[in-house]
Design a protein around this motif. Structure first.
Motif, short mmCIF file in Angstrom:
data_model
loop_
_atom_site.label_atom_id
_atom_site.label_comp_id
_atom_site.label_asym_id
_atom_site.label_seq_id
_atom_site.Cartn_x
_atom_site.Cartn_y
_atom_site.Cartn_z
N ARG A 70 0.85 -1.21 0.00
CA ARG A 70 0.00 0.00 0.00
C ARG A 70 0.88 1.24 0.00
N ARG A 71 1.96 1.22 0.79
CA ARG A 71 2.87 2.38 0.87
C ARG A 71 3.46 2.67 -0.50
N LEU A 72 3.95 1.65 -1.19
CA LEU A 72 4.58 1.85 -2.50
C LEU A 72 3.55 2.29 -3.52
N ALA A 73 2.32 1.74 -3.42
CA ALA A 73 1.25 2.14 -4.36
C ALA A 73 0.93 3.63 -4.17
N CYS A 74 0.92 4.10 -2.92
CA CYS A 74 0.62 5.53 -2.67
C CYS A 74 1.72 6.42 -3.22
N LEU A 75 2.97 5.95 -3.15
CA LEU A 75 4.08 6.77 -3.68
C LEU A 75 3.91 6.96 -5.19
N ALA A 76 3.24 5.99 -5.84
CA ALA A 76 3.06 6.08 -7.30
C ALA A 76 1.83 6.93 -7.66
N CYS A 77 1.05 7.31 -6.65
CA CYS A 77 -0.16 8.12 -6.92
C CYS A 77 0.18 9.60 -6.81
N GLN A 78 -0.67 10.42 -7.43
CA GLN A 78 -0.48 11.88 -7.36
C GLN A 78 -1.69 12.52 -6.66
N PRO A 79 -1.47 13.65 -5.98
CA PRO A 79 -2.63 14.36 -5.43
C PRO A 79 -3.62 14.68 -6.55
N ASN A 80 -4.91 14.69 -6.23
CA ASN A 80 -5.92 14.99 -7.25
C ASN A 80 -6.52 16.36 -6.97
N PRO A 81 -7.42 16.87 -7.84
CA PRO A 81 -7.97 18.23 -7.66
C PRO A 81 -8.62 18.46 -6.30
N ALA A 82 -9.09 17.38 -5.65
CA ALA A 82 -9.68 17.56 -4.30
C ALA A 82 -8.59 17.97 -3.30
#
Ligand code: BV8
Length: 248
Positions: A70-82
């Motif tokens: 989960r930690r590594l998956a979050c690192l690959a995500c970007q903040p969104n308009p919210a």
């Protein structure tokens, strides 16, 4: 006047804003919510059963592998308009001398990466791990741990520095959150099902304190009847509209 217009007007004049966010704020960044079917290996596990001290004691390798993925998956995500809209709102309220408190149940740190200055992580974060023996805190790098469960030099194990079901929340964080909810003009509960306590209790406190309380979620929640304004839709679409008039 629509609920959304009423909220825009109130936010533009608010001297004190308190926001509670949940997993629904990060879904548009690709972070699955707690109740989404998990992909792959995790499809056969109930997340709520893995997020407990008992699961960690029974199978520390499985639980730490799940959290590290989960930690590594979050690192690959970007903040969104919210996330970005909430950082804009924070700057706008603070630049006119107002108070802004963002309390998040999320452990992905996407609020920080979107520019929020001091999100209150009442359920901890995936990006800090703690030695079970000494309490030493580490911030793991961008690679997976070499083996599970990760072992600490002190002879303990490293566990994610998150709050599991059945564990107490960080006292100071909770205190700040409850105080902000009790004293704000405008309160927003965004992307949270309102099922997990004591975090969900912030909404009741805000309603009782006389704040203008709004909920922004895809689905109704147990607090939908209690808030003044309930907006149904994606946080990544609604929040930018709520802050469109802010210049910072
Ligand atoms: C505790 C970290 C003392 C780990 C998490 C009453 C008082 C006190 C405690 C309890 C109580 N009743 C029961 C309890 C025990 C328990 C609890 O609340 N259980 C629930 C399930 C009934 N609470 C605890 O154990 C807490 N500890 O109180 O200690 C104590 C101990 C024992 C007994 C009594 C007292 C600790 C709770 C913290 C658990 N840790 N996270 C990890 O993440 O792995 S909670 C976890 O669930 C996440 O933090 C997550 O945030 C949360 C789920 O909630 P949501 O964020 O709301 O996410 P969810 O998926 O549910 O909903 C998403 C929402 O978003 C939906 O509404 C959807 O419509 C919406 N949405 C989706 N997409 C979008 C959207 N909205 C807008 N836009 C979109 N695009």
């Amino acid at each position: 006047m629509s609920g959304e217009d009423r909220l825009i007007q109130a936010l533009a004049q608010a001297k004190s804003v308190c926001v509670l966010t949940g997993a629904g704020v990060s879904t548009e960044s690709g972070v699955p919510t707690f109740r989404d079917p998990q992909e792959g290996l995790w499809a056969k596990y109930d997340p709520a059963k893995l997020s407990t001290p008992e699961a960690f004691a029974a199978d520390p390798a499985l639980v730490t592998r799940w959290y590290d993925e989960r930690r590594l998956a979050c690192l690959a995500c970007q903040p969104n308009p919210a996330h970005l809209a909430l950082a804009t709102l924070e700057r706008a309220v603070r630049s006119r001398g107002g108070r802004f408190t963002l309390v998040t149940q999320n452990i992905d740190r996407l609020h920080h990466r979107a520019g929020s200055q001091d999100p209150i992580e009442i359920h901890g974060t995936l990006h800090v791990w703690r030695c079970t023996r000494t309490g030493e805190l580490i911030e793991p790098g961008p690679d997976p741990f070499r083996s599970y469960p990760p072992r600490s030099p002190a002879g303990g194990l490293y566990r994610p520095n998150v709050v599991w079901f059945g564990e107490m929340l960080p006292e100071q964080a909770l205190e700040i959150g409850y105080r902000a909810a009790a004293s704000c003009d405008v309160y927003l509960a965004i992307g949270t099902s309102g099922l997990v306590y004591p975090a969900a209790g912030l909404t009741e406190v805000a309603c009782q304190s006389g704040a203008l309380a709004a909920e922004i979620t895809l689905d109704p929640t147990p607090m939908s009847w209690r808030v003044d304004i309930a907006l149904r839709g994606r946080a990544g679409e609604i929040l930018p509209r709520l802050v469109a008039g802010e210049s910072v």
